[in-house]
Design a protein around this motif. Structure first.
Motif, mmCIF file in Angstrom:
data_model
loop_
_atom_site.group_PDB
_atom_site.id
_atom_site.type_symbol
_atom_site.label_atom_id
_atom_site.label_comp_id
_atom_site.label_asym_id
_atom_site.label_seq_id
_atom_site.Cartn_x
_atom_site.Cartn_y
_atom_site.Cartn_z
ATOM 1 N N UNK A 306 0.850 -1.191 0.000
ATOM 2 C CA UNK A 306 0.000 0.000 0.000
ATOM 3 C C UNK A 306 0.887 1.243 0.000
ATOM 4 N N UNK A 307 0.336 2.338 -0.522
ATOM 5 C CA UNK A 307 1.080 3.608 -0.524
ATOM 6 C C UNK A 307 0.669 4.397 0.719
ATOM 7 N N UNK A 308 1.653 4.721 1.553
ATOM 8 C CA UNK A 308 1.357 5.502 2.763
ATOM 9 C C UNK A 308 1.782 6.949 2.533
ATOM 10 N N UNK A 309 0.946 7.865 3.006
ATOM 11 C CA UNK A 309 1.322 9.281 2.951
ATOM 12 C C UNK A 309 1.998 9.584 4.282
ATOM 13 N N UNK A 310 3.308 9.710 4.230
ATOM 14 C CA UNK A 310 4.071 9.882 5.469
ATOM 15 C C UNK A 310 4.929 11.136 5.338
ATOM 16 N N UNK A 311 4.758 12.050 6.274
ATOM 17 C CA UNK A 311 5.493 13.332 6.259
ATOM 18 C C UNK A 311 5.367 14.013 4.895
ATOM 19 N N UNK A 312 4.142 13.982 4.366
ATOM 20 C CA UNK A 312 3.875 14.712 3.125
ATOM 21 C C UNK A 312 4.337 14.023 1.861
ATOM 22 N N UNK A 433 -2.473 8.487 17.400
ATOM 23 C CA UNK A 433 -1.875 8.762 16.086
ATOM 24 C C UNK A 433 -2.758 8.247 14.945
ATOM 25 N N UNK A 434 -2.741 9.000 13.833
ATOM 26 C CA UNK A 434 -3.491 8.590 12.643
ATOM 27 C C UNK A 434 -2.523 8.246 11.514
ATOM 28 N N UNK A 435 -2.919 7.324 10.676
ATOM 29 C CA UNK A 435 -2.085 6.964 9.516
ATOM 30 C C UNK A 435 -2.963 7.029 8.274
#
Length: 857
Positions: A306-312, A433-435
């Motif tokens: 999966x593609x995670x949106x992490x730190x923008x 925390x949200x992901x």
């Protein structure tokens, strides 16, 4: 390849199969040993199941058929011919085994090669490894090598000077009696691997040695050496024990019961099987399972990329859903030859995991969405590289050139995989925390959500993993994972289905099984370039339990293998806005997927099917047209209409400069469709398009009324269909090769001169219609911020429609299915894009300049 197994798990072989692991010579993929069974944390588990013979094992007593070495087999004493055939097969079995035995000996030799120099340095002042470490890593390899070398040297001449009376059962019996040395090797295997790993980390010299051991190629092989890692070679003896047992099965199968070898081979098989069983009994107690806080076995339920949106920024993650925890990991970068591992980024116990409702989800950082035309561009690049790879293979090109192309293709596909998903999937930990993941399909989102919610129905406890527990859990991911490769086509084997290229026509008929009335609609998704995309959507059927859509769609397939149908309940409640993407979230009532089987789909007739989804049944029909078939321009038999009739005939009959159908459709789109998202890209309902086609062909006086009532995508689709069905392209067959050459010119002045001259060479009705359409498409593109249709998008849609040659012309250009979607199509898109980006072109100006450019085409 390993022998195929029959229904009872016994090897079922043909002469072509007698290749006992000879494929192991290929060093590719040897970074990791063969997949070990799930949960075998400590020891490799040696699989003995396929080697069970009904005659020799209690388990198989009742399975009357299978690999029974008794004469009833028909290969034993059943007549001379059968006996002859059996003995011939014996030779084939032995030849195959001998070839793989040679490879195995070469692999053991390669493993032993560094042992002597390492021992020599061990006694010096600067040892690479201590004697103790060398003993541990290379434990029993020398003994195993000598046993097999002696066996090979004795068996080889017997196979080379073959006759039907040759006996070699005693050789196999002796080999089986020496299997005890493997027991010692297996017991030491884990510590040997750990020692090698530690030594690699602490000693650069040893690391270099163990990363590239040179294995000699077989005598008749073109390749002289292959590089293999030490870790991969240390696994070979474990693999070999099972192989030796398999060959005994096959020899018995093809040895007559009265042959002197028969009892000897039976004895060898009995020893081998007892040996395997004893090893596995020893291993079993030491196999460790990972347990949950409640003491139950923690199992892997689902995993995927999966593609995670992490730190923008977008990051590709491998996500693992266990019975009580969701773990998000990334693959660690490891040195060549090192066992790959995962790095845990975060985990959420399922007891603490919540999905924020759309309206609750806090506003997330702005997701940077890549414009459609950039994604389309990338798809074209990938298709072009695919064609080059196929051409290189067809021309027996250099493997280095192919590898370079494949690497480029992987980079492009990876970019696409990372940048195309845009559907938000948020996970929240009760503790704060949200992901946020981005998915390309609503289907995936609901699959993950449902799998998690199913597990949450159990009595789960919250917990915190200690660093050691987390390490063990993350370590188990590599062995347990079910999705091994990033879903890009460059990771597929060459013999895997390339999928379908062309057009899938789908009619969504109706649905049954709803408990209460609702506003219902369906969407269709197909896979393309490794991920799924939504391709069509039915209209909403209001307040019903039995919607009857009967809508037809034409879906373009780009290497697709599956079709998904999702059924939704439309939500009109404005308060239910999802802050992640400003869309009202409709509820998924059901979803289902079917494989697109090329054989079943590629018939000319409609194929009716039903997808069942938790109690709901959706009825649909489909048929597939390959791209070359669907792109045929077939002249209409009835010259009184407008579809499939030459443009000059239509304009002459109508006494018009631009066909009436073109003017009316353009006018309607400009009146009420110019701000429609995806106008010309989203397909209209095929039945509506066919109805409009019939009305235009009949020159019905109700055309204008019908147009004003019709869905705007159907009108846009009718215009595209008109150009697609012209007996020859708008820009003509005669000029097609010149357009292809003109667009390829690199000097801007020469290109301008040529491209304008080509327009001037068109017949007047074609030219005037083309200029009329050009101006319309430019006006559509001016609204790009609203309708998301750039000049490039429009060129992609209309380029092939206006330029693709008719059947006779295109035959010469087509070779491969994917070719059709590469060089020619890219050039057709570029031609139209050139004119779309050009300052306004007027008919009279063009004609006035004819004198200056008199060079013939």
């Amino acid at each position: 390849p390993e022998p195929r197994l029959d229904a009872h798990g016994h090897p079922s072989l043909t002469p072509a199969d007698f290749n006992y692991g000879a494929d192991e010579y290929d060093a590719e993929g040897n970074e990791e040993p063969k997949a070990l069974p799930e949960g075998s944390e400590t020891m490799p588990y040696i699989d003995e199941s396929p080697t069970m013979s009904p005659q020799l094992s209690a388990r198989g007593q009742d399975s009357g058929d299978g690999v029974s070495p008794t004469p009833t087999d028909g290969l034993g004493t059943g007549g001379d011919r059968d006996a002859g055939k059996g003995l011939e097969m014996r030779k084939l079995v032995l030849s195959g085994f001998l070839a793989s035995e040679e490879i195995y000996i070469n692999q053991l030799e390669a493993l032993l090669l560094p042992m002597k120099p390492l021992k020599a340095t061990a006694t010096t002042s600067q040892p690479v490894l201590t004697l103790q470490q060398i003993e541990t890593i290379f434990y029993k390899i020398q003994d195993i090598y000598e046993i097999h070398k002696e066996f090979y040297d004795s068996l080889c001449p017997k196979v080379q000077q073959w006759d039907s009376n040759v006996t070699m059962g005693h050789l196999f019996q002796k080999l089986a009696s020496q299997l005890g040395v493997y027991k010692a090797f297996v017991d030491n295997y884990k510590i040997a691997l750990e020692t090698a790993e530690k030594c690699s980390q602490s000693n650069y010299q040893f690391q270099k040695i163990s990363e590239e051991l040179k294995v000699k190629g077989p005598k008749d092989s073109k390749e002289s050496h292959t590089s293999v890692t030490m870790e991969a070679l240390l696994y070979k003896p474990i693999d070999r024990v099972t192989r030796s047992t398999l060959v005994l099965h096959d020899l018995l199968k093809h040895t007559p019961a009265d042959h002197p070898d028969y009892p000897l081979l039976q004895d060898a098989l009995r020893i081998s099987q007892n040996f395997l069983s004893s090893i596995n009994e020893d291993i079993d107690p030491r196999r460790t399972a990972v347990t949950t806080p409640k003491g139950e076995t923690r199992q892997l339920v689902k995993d995927g990329f999966l593609v995670e949106l992490s730190e923008g920024s977008r990051k590709l993650r491998h996500v693992f859903l266990f019975t009580d925890v969701l773990l998000c990991a990334k693959l660690k970068k490891t040195a060549v030859g090192k066992h790959q591992q995962y790095d845990c980024k975060w985990y959420v116990p399922l007891a603490d995991l919540v999905f924020p409702s759309p309206e609750e989800s806090e506003h997330c950082p702005q997701v940077h969405v890549i414009p459609d035309h950039e994604l389309e561009d990338m798809k074209m690049k990938i298709s072009a590289i695919k064609s080059e790879v196929q051409k290189e293979k067809a021309n027996k090109g250099q493997s280095r050139a192919i590898e370079r192309l494949k690497k480029k293709m992987f980079e492009n596909e990876f970019w696409l995989l990372l940048n195309s998903p845009a559907i938000p999937f948020r996970i929240h930990n009760r503790n704060g925390k949200s992901y946020l993941f981005l998915l390309s399909s609503d289907y995936e989102r609901s699959e993950w959500r449902e799998a998690i919610q199913r597990l949450q129905k159990k009595d789960l406890q919250a917990f915190v993993l200690s660093s050691v527990e987390l390490q063990v859990l993350t370590g188990s991911c590599f062995k347990l994972r079910t999705v091994h490769n990033i879903p890009v086509t460059s990771n597929k084997d060459d013999d895997e289905s390339p999928g379908l290229y062309g057009f899938l026509h789908v009619i969504v008929h109706s649905a049954k099984g709803f408990k209460q009335s609702a506003n219902l609609y369906c969407t269709l998704e197909v896979d393309s370039f490794g991920y799924f995309v939504s391709k069509a959507k039915t209209r909403v059927f209001r307040d019903t339990t039995e919607p009857q859509w009967n809508e037809e769609f034409e879906i373009e397939l780009e290497g697709s293998q599956s079709l998904r149908i999702l059924c939704y309940e439309k939500c009109y409640d404005k308060t239910k806005l999802n802050k992640d993407n400003n869309e009202i979230v409709d509820k998924i009532m059901g979803k289902g997927q079917i494989q697109l089987d090329p054989q079943a789909v590629q018939t000319k007739n409609w194929h009716m099917d039903v997808i069942e989804m938790n109690g709901i049944k959706v009825e649909f029909s489909m048929k597939f047209t390959s791209r070359d078939m669907s792109l045929k321009r077939t002249p209409s038999k009835k010259q009184t209409g407008v579809f499939g009739v030459k443009i000059s005939v239509v304009t002459k009959r109508e006494r018009s400069k631009v066909p009436y159908i073109v003017r009316q459709c353009v006018e309607e789109v400009e009146k009420r469709g110019i701000e429609e998202v995806g106008i010309y890209r989203i397909s209209g309902v095929a039945t509506d398009i066919q109805a409009l086609k019939a009305v235009f062909d009949a020159n019905n006086k109700d055309i204008l009324v019908m147009l004003s009532d019709m869905d705007i995508n159907a009108i846009a689709g009718t215009l595209k269909l008109y150009f697609r069905e012209l007996p020859e392209p708008l820009l003509t067959d005669r000029l097609y090769p010149a357009f292809m050459e003109g667009i390829a010119l690199s000097d801007p002045a020469a290109k301008e001169n040529c491209m304008m001259h080509l327009l001037r060479s068109l017949p007047d009705p074609n030219l005037i219609t083309f200029l009329f359409l050009l101006e319309h498409l430019k006006r559509v593109a001016e609204k790009e911020p609203i309708n998301k249709m750039s000049l490039h998008n429009l060129a992609t849609v209309f380029g092939p429609t206006l330029l693709r040659p008719s059947e006779g012309e295109s035959k010469a250009h087509l070779t491969l299915a994917s070719d059709i979607w590469s060089h020619d199509v890219m050039a057709q898109v570029q031609v139209l894009l050139y004119y779309l980006q050009h300052p306004p072109i007027s008919f009279s100006e063009l004609k006035r300049n004819t004198l200056y450019f008199s060079t013939d085409v």
